[in-house]
Scaffold this motif. Structure first.
Motif, PDB file in Angstrom:
ATOM      1  N   MET A   1       0.842  -1.179   0.000  1.00 42.10           N
ATOM      2  CA  MET A   1       0.000   0.000   0.000  1.00 42.10           C
ATOM      3  C   MET A   1       0.889   1.245   0.000  1.00 42.10           C
ATOM      4  N   ALA A   2       0.537   2.221  -0.785  1.00 39.39           N
ATOM      5  CA  ALA A   2       1.310   3.455  -0.920  1.00 39.39           C
ATOM      6  C   ALA A   2       0.776   4.530   0.019  1.00 39.39           C
ATOM      7  N   PHE A   3       1.595   5.534   0.231  1.00 41.47           N
ATOM      8  CA  PHE A   3       1.173   6.758   0.906  1.00 41.47           C
ATOM      9  C   PHE A   3       0.884   7.800  -0.159  1.00 41.47           C
ATOM     10  N   LEU A   4      -0.198   8.535  -0.003  1.00 43.83           N
ATOM     11  CA  LEU A   4      -0.471   9.714  -0.810  1.00 43.83           C
ATOM     12  C   LEU A   4      -0.280  10.904   0.112  1.00 43.83           C
ATOM     13  N   VAL A   5       0.811  11.628  -0.080  1.00 44.48           N
ATOM     14  CA  VAL A   5       1.153  12.761   0.778  1.00 44.48           C
ATOM     15  C   VAL A   5       0.636  14.031   0.107  1.00 44.48           C
ATOM     16  N   GLU A   6      -0.387  14.622   0.687  1.00 43.28           N
ATOM     17  CA  GLU A   6      -0.978  15.839   0.157  1.00 43.28           C
ATOM     18  C   GLU A   6      -0.433  17.030   0.931  1.00 43.28           C
ATOM     19  N   VAL A   7       0.292  17.894   0.252  1.00 45.66           N
ATOM     20  CA  VAL A   7       0.862  19.087   0.882  1.00 45.66           C
ATOM     21  C   VAL A   7      -0.062  20.261   0.594  1.00 45.66           C
ATOM     22  N   VAL A   8      -0.519  20.910   1.658  1.00 49.26           N
ATOM     23  CA  VAL A   8      -1.396  22.068   1.553  1.00 49.26           C
ATOM     24  C   VAL A   8      -0.615  23.276   2.067  1.00 49.26           C
TER      25      VAL A   8
END
Length: 101
Positions: A1-8
């Motif tokens: 499983m991957a990480f989806l890193v959302e930078v805001v």
């Protein structure tokens, strides 16, 4: 499983001198090393994506999210059994981690 890193970006902008702080903020949520791949997402300059790809280089592969393609475009990979650079990988089922900076 991957990480989806959302930078805001809380200010909507980032300056090059802030890269070290951005990397620390992201790594405090998702360690640079690990066995899961990472896809980075956010409204960021190209140089910020490059810095984050370098941060996660120890991971099996790293991608950047492209909403037009509906997935993460692999930008670095050293997993012979995984996706290759240029592959588009779906992000459904990824563990989403939002980092506000």
């Amino acid at each position: 499983m991957a990480f989806l890193v959302e930078v805001v970006l809380s200010r909507g902008l980032i300056e090059p001198r802030e890269i070290p702080d951005l990397l620390r903020a992201v790594e405090s949520r998702v360690p640079a090393g690990g066995t899961e791949p990472v896809v980075v997402s956010g409204r960021l300059p190209v140089w910020a994506f490059a810095a984050l790809a370098h941060l996660f280089y120890p991971r099996p592969w790293v991608g950047t999210f492209d909403p037009r393609l509906g997935g993460g475009v692999v930008v670095t990979s050293h997993d012979p059994n995984g996706p290759s650079v240029g592959d588009v990988v779906p992000t459904e089922g990824a563990t989403v981690v939002t980092v506000e900076f």
